[in-house]
Scaffold this active site. Structure first.
Site, PDB file in Angstrom:
ATOM      1  N   PHE A 161      28.645  26.664   2.135  1.00  0.00           N
ATOM      2  CA  PHE A 161      27.591  25.731   2.503  1.00  0.00           C
ATOM      3  C   PHE A 161      27.737  25.355   3.975  1.00  0.00           C
ATOM      4  CE2 PHE A 161      25.428  21.518   2.382  1.00  0.00           C
ATOM      5  CZ  PHE A 161      24.197  21.977   1.932  1.00  0.00           C
ATOM      6  N   ASP A 186      35.276  24.125  -2.899  1.00  0.00           N
ATOM      7  CA  ASP A 186      34.130  23.250  -3.110  1.00  0.00           C
ATOM      8  C   ASP A 186      33.489  23.648  -4.443  1.00  0.00           C
ATOM      9  OD1 ASP A 186      31.705  21.886  -3.147  1.00  0.00           O
ATOM     10  OD2 ASP A 186      31.330  22.149  -1.011  1.00  0.00           O
ATOM     11  N   TYR A 213      25.991  15.054  -8.330  1.00  0.00           N
ATOM     12  CA  TYR A 213      24.550  14.875  -8.547  1.00  0.00           C
ATOM     13  C   TYR A 213      23.814  16.149  -8.963  1.00  0.00           C
ATOM     14  CZ  TYR A 213      24.701  16.123  -3.531  1.00  0.00           C
ATOM     15  OH  TYR A 213      24.969  16.723  -2.320  1.00  0.00           O
ATOM     16  N   LYS A 214      24.531  17.252  -9.140  1.00  0.00           N
ATOM     17  CA  LYS A 214      23.880  18.479  -9.593  1.00  0.00           C
ATOM     18  C   LYS A 214      23.991  18.560 -11.119  1.00  0.00           C
ATOM     19  CE  LYS A 214      25.017  20.744  -5.202  1.00  0.00           C
ATOM     20  NZ  LYS A 214      23.704  20.566  -4.562  1.00  0.00           N
ATOM     21  N   ARG A 264      15.341  29.480  -5.153  1.00  0.00           N
ATOM     22  CA  ARG A 264      16.423  29.251  -6.123  1.00  0.00           C
ATOM     23  C   ARG A 264      15.832  28.657  -7.402  1.00  0.00           C
ATOM     24  NH1 ARG A 264      21.348  25.991  -3.606  1.00  0.00           N
ATOM     25  NH2 ARG A 264      19.738  24.361  -3.550  1.00  0.00           N
TER      26      ARG A 264
END
Length: 428
Positions: free
Chosen positions: A137, A213, A238-239, A388
């Site tokens: 990322f 990560d 939060y995913k 995505r």
């Protein structure tokens, strides 16, 4: 499109398979534990922001009206002060971590900075390189580069094919000058998922620490940090943990490293005796030493319902459904979307694929806007041409995937995307 155009599509290929898969889904009951809002909208962006659990508003209401509104500052002694430790302990089984190795704290980026800096601060003088890949990322890359430069070192970014992790290139890059290897367990764009144990062994053989990560894997892909020999890890909540927008992140430090590694930000919540208000910092013991400042209690408390749901469903069951969902989506892509110019940008091998599927198209941005605005399917877009699609195992049905593919086909055939060519937004 009218409501009647939005499906379902019983004559389209794959419809009966979707119904059969849903009927046999052992996790189907978990769907009702989330708020769904508009019944016509299909949400395929759980890889970016998870849905709202039905229990979360009740938790937040209690924290605001009773704990804050009635108990006021007394609530710090009635559960708030140790909440980040307790929730870290609750999350630990989903990470394959032991008691006292996980802390809910700050943001993923700040946690990455803390742990990467600690790793380089304790590395031997000849080790000043950090190794990562170009699938990581971007925020992680910025931070790793800054940490390496601050310690007189360099960040080595190993190139990939854009989809698969460059394992061979990483093998060549990791040597006796490497202090830290930092990668994403599941990469944000393609969803490539590393064999963490393999890369951790490779790094340790060269004398380097590892920092993973897990933002795009936790809650959807089984994780065994202790068993894999991982040194350090971070991730968001939060995913697939459905903690809410900007919810606090987590960090993991292997038990034997906790006492060895210093925290580079000696905030008051990391002090051994914070309420002594001594002007000289004395680090606390245990995982708490990696904390910094006062936690945002409202958003911290909101993390718990999502963790509870993920624990109840189980990492293995979630992974089985996730693999089935993405496999079914790829089948539909091959038969129905590939002829329309969509290219698969995720691994075919389910063992190396996370819980989202990326598709490339030369008109990906306007297609993304048409999906959201015209046919009520919510994906996300990553430049330059990446769509995505993230079916979350706890609330996405196979029929949702089937309907979504049919809606995408219709918008392409009818040219709905063509009016969104010049349709920018700040968040993609």
């Amino acid at each position: 499109m009218t409501v009647s155009d939005l499906g379902p599509y019983p004559t389209a290929p794959g419809y009966e398979e979707a119904l059969a898969l849903d009927a046999a889904d052992p996790l189907s009951a978990y769907r009702k534990l989330f708020i769904h809002g508009d019944a016509e909208t299909i949400y395929l962006n759980g890889n970016s922001l998870g849905r709202l659990p039905t229990a979360t508003p009740l938790v937040v209401e209690d924290v605001t009206t009773r704990q804050w509104g009635e108990r006021l500052i007394r609530s710090w002694n009635e559960g708030w002060w140790d909440l980040q430790i307790e929730l870290g302990g609750k999350l630990a089984p989903l990470l394959g971590a032991g008691e006292g190795e996980v802390l809910i704290s700050d943001s993923t980026s700040l946690n990455l900075y803390k742990l990467a800096t600690a790793a380089l601060a304790t590395a031997s003088p000849g080790r000043r390189r950090i190794v990562t890949d170009d699938l990581n990322f971007p925020s992680d890359v910025y931070i790793l580069d800054g940490v390496a430069r601050a310690h007189g070192g360099e960040l080595v970014i190993v190139p990939s094919d854009g989809i698969h992790g460059p394992v061979e290139g990483l093998t060549d890059a990791i040597d006796d000058s490497t202090a830290l290897v930092s990668l994403s367990h599941t990469t944000y764009a393609s969803g490539y998922t590393y064999d963490v144990a393999q890369l951790s062994r490779l790094s340790h053989d060269a004398g380097a620490l590892t920092l993973w990560d897990c933002s795009h894997s936790v809650g959807a892909v089984p994780i065994d940090l202790d068993g894999w020999g991982v040194d350090l890890a971070v991730g968001c909540t939060y995913k697939y943990l459905n903690g809410g927008p900007g919810s606090p992140a987590f960090l993991y430090v292997r038990r034997d490293l906790i006492s060895e590694l210093p925290s580079p930000i000696p905030g008051w919540w990391a002090h051994a005796e914070p309420f002594e208000f001594d002007l000289e910092f004395e680090p606390g013991t245990g995982i708490r030493k990696f904390h910094v400042g006062t936690m945002p209690i409202l958003s911290l408390a909101a993390v718990e319902p999502g963790i509870d749901i993920a624990l109840s469903a189980g990492a293995d069951a979630s992974r089985r459904k996730s693999t089935a969902l993405t496999g079914y989506l790829i089948e539909l892509w091959r038969d129905q979307l590939q002829p329309l110019g969509f290219e698969l940008a995720s691994p075919m091998d389910p063992a190396r694929r996370g819980s989202h599927v990326s598709l490339r198209h030369v008109m990906a941005w306007p297609i993304n806007r048409a999906m959201i605005d015209d046919v009520q399917v919510i994906p996300d877009f990553r430049k330059p041409d990446n769509l995505r699609l993230g079916p979350a195992p706890l609330y996405t049905r196979f029929i949702d995937v089937h309907i979504s593919v049919q809606r995408i086909r219709k918008l392409i055939v009818e040219g709905l995307h063509e009016r969104h060519v010049d349709d920018p937004t700040h968040v993609t």
